[in-house]
Design a protein around this motif. Structure first.
Motif, short mmCIF file in Angstrom:
data_model
loop_
_atom_site.label_atom_id
_atom_site.label_comp_id
_atom_site.label_asym_id
_atom_site.label_seq_id
_atom_site.Cartn_x
_atom_site.Cartn_y
_atom_site.Cartn_z
N UNK A 128 1.08 -1.19 0.05
CA UNK A 128 0.15 -0.15 -0.05
C UNK A 128 0.65 1.43 -0.21
N UNK A 129 1.92 0.89 0.17
CA UNK A 129 2.92 2.35 0.59
C UNK A 129 3.24 3.31 -1.33
N UNK A 130 3.28 2.04 -0.91
CA UNK A 130 3.70 2.64 -3.36
C UNK A 130 2.14 2.94 -3.66
N UNK A 131 0.85 2.81 -2.90
CA UNK A 131 -0.09 3.38 -4.09
C UNK A 131 -0.18 4.85 -2.73
N UNK A 132 -0.15 4.77 -1.86
CA UNK A 132 -0.12 6.09 -1.19
C UNK A 132 1.04 7.33 -1.94
N UNK A 133 2.28 6.96 -2.28
CA UNK A 133 2.96 7.39 -2.84
C UNK A 133 2.57 8.26 -4.61
N UNK A 134 2.07 7.23 -4.60
CA UNK A 134 1.29 8.50 -6.10
C UNK A 134 -0.68 9.13 -5.63
N UNK A 135 -1.15 8.43 -4.74
CA UNK A 135 -2.24 8.58 -4.86
C UNK A 135 -2.74 9.28 -3.06
N UNK A 136 -2.35 10.70 -2.70
CA UNK A 136 -1.27 10.66 -1.40
C UNK A 136 -3.00 10.84 -0.65
N UNK A 137 -3.78 12.02 -1.63
CA UNK A 137 -5.82 11.96 -1.15
C UNK A 137 -6.46 11.14 -1.23
N UNK A 138 -5.81 9.45 -1.18
CA UNK A 138 -7.51 8.79 -1.30
C UNK A 138 -6.56 7.55 0.12
N UNK A 139 -7.57 7.75 1.04
CA UNK A 139 -7.55 7.02 2.14
C UNK A 139 -7.96 5.38 1.79
N UNK A 140 -7.70 4.79 1.78
CA UNK A 140 -8.07 2.82 1.91
C UNK A 140 -8.36 2.59 3.11
N UNK A 141 -9.63 1.99 3.67
CA UNK A 141 -10.21 1.54 4.86
C UNK A 141 -10.01 0.19 4.18
N UNK A 142 -9.53 -0.76 5.34
CA UNK A 142 -9.87 -2.19 5.02
C UNK A 142 -10.69 -2.77 5.99
N UNK A 143 -11.56 -3.79 4.96
CA UNK A 143 -13.06 -4.30 5.36
C UNK A 143 -12.28 -5.87 5.97
N UNK A 144 -12.58 -6.55 6.51
CA UNK A 144 -12.46 -8.68 6.44
C UNK A 144 -13.75 -8.25 4.94
#
Length: 321
Positions: free
Chosen positions: A113-129
């Motif tokens: 996910x760190x690579x995703x945040x580097x490209x899209x720092x404005x998007x908050x990813x939330x994990x659901x089970x």
């Protein structure tokens, strides 16, 4: 219902003064004059109808009412401060909720996910089970599942095939020379996936039922993969679950045969969400990561480090590292 509260400025001036025991110190914290603080406290006392301090020549002493009020006010202001901090910390950008099984999340998705945040720092990813044994919720933006077809009403996009390989620690692998040696090993089984070992045995050419010396059953892949890392036995694992552990040398594939099982890993989402900017960004990134995963597997198969169950030829004992 209208709250009948004293002056909040007066309450704040009293609370700071009570904590410091001094109008002068309170004035420094509040960045106002000592006279202003003293006046606000006096107005509060007039409003309440009783004194909060006994004023001595060189000190302030809280009255009984002042002590009771100070304790409650300090807690209340601390709660307001924490609430303000939490609200301020809330991201104002797009939010993406991903339903994903715990094993894939822990072993494959979260480490990337760190690579995703580097490209899209404005998007908050939330994990659901999520996962095969848990229902998909309508409020999720998307879900990553291992299945044969899309869920009803969902769009499905293929990420990578469903493939399994035996894994264990390097120490345990040193005791295994051929697939038949698994009869003398402890096999790690996930209770709701009982067919993965038999499927791999067939791919390895062991047509008769294999009865291992021991068997450990776990309710989840997360526990099974941890058991493999802890040298409990040999686990049968989906490649995404163990790719990082194999690359780091924490686990090895003692018999490098990949068995392709039914279905594959899918990204699924409802058609109504297909133009969601957060989903579009995550979808593109996820496909890039899935492409890399497929390339690694294909490279290992091409190099002979892993033999696909769709290939022929003798089994070579080769460790992946």
């Amino acid at each position: 219902m209208v709250r009948r509260l004293p002056s909040l400025n007066g309450l704040r001036a009293f609370e700071v003064t009570g904590r410091h025991g001094s109008f002068t110190a309170a004035a420094r914290e509040l960045n106002v004059t000592q006279t202003a603080v003293s006046r606000l406290v006096r107005l509060l006392e007039d409003r309440l109808g009783f004194p909060l301090f006994r004023r001595h020549a060189n000190a302030l002493e809280l009255t009984a009412q002042g002590q009771a009020l100070l304790s409650g006010l300090t807690d209340a202001f601390d709660s307001i401060a924490r609430l303000t901090e939490s609200v301020t910390a809330m991201r104002g950008g797009p939010v993406l909720t991903v339903g994903v099984g715990p094993t894939l999340a822990v072993t494959w998705l979260i480490p990337r996910l760190a690579s995703f945040y580097r490209s899209h720092p404005d998007v908050e990813v939330r994990m659901a089970t999520g996962g095969a044994t848990r229902p998909v919720r309508d409020d999720w933006t998307c879900t990553i599942r291992r299945d044969t077809d899309a869920l009803p009403g969902y769009i499905a996009e293929s990420l990578f095939p469903s493939t399994v390989v035996p894994v264990c620690t390097p120490k345990l692998a040193s005791t295994l020379r051929s697939p038949d040696d698994l009869r003398n090993a402890t096999l790690i089984v996930v209770s709701h996936m009982p067919n993965e070992w038999p499927h791999w045995f067939a791919a390895a050419g062991l047509r008769s039922p294999v009865h291992p010396a021991g068997e450990m059953s776990f309710e989840s892949n997360v526990m099974a993969m941890q058991a493999a890392l802890d040298e409990v036995g040999v686990a049968i694992a989906q490649i995404p679950y163990v790719s990082d552990a194999l690359a780091a040398g924490r686990l090895v594939a003692p018999f490098p045969i990949v068995a392709h099982t039914v279905g594959g890993w899918l990204l699924e989402y409802r058609a109504i969400r297909k133009e969601d900017p957060a989903l579009l960004a995550f979808r593109d990134w996820l496909h890039q990561e899935a492409d890399r995963a497929r390339q690694v597997e294909n490279m290992l198969i091409k190099q002979g480090s892993i033999r696909s169950s769709r290939d022929g030829g003798p089994v070579r004992r080769t460790r992946m590292s």
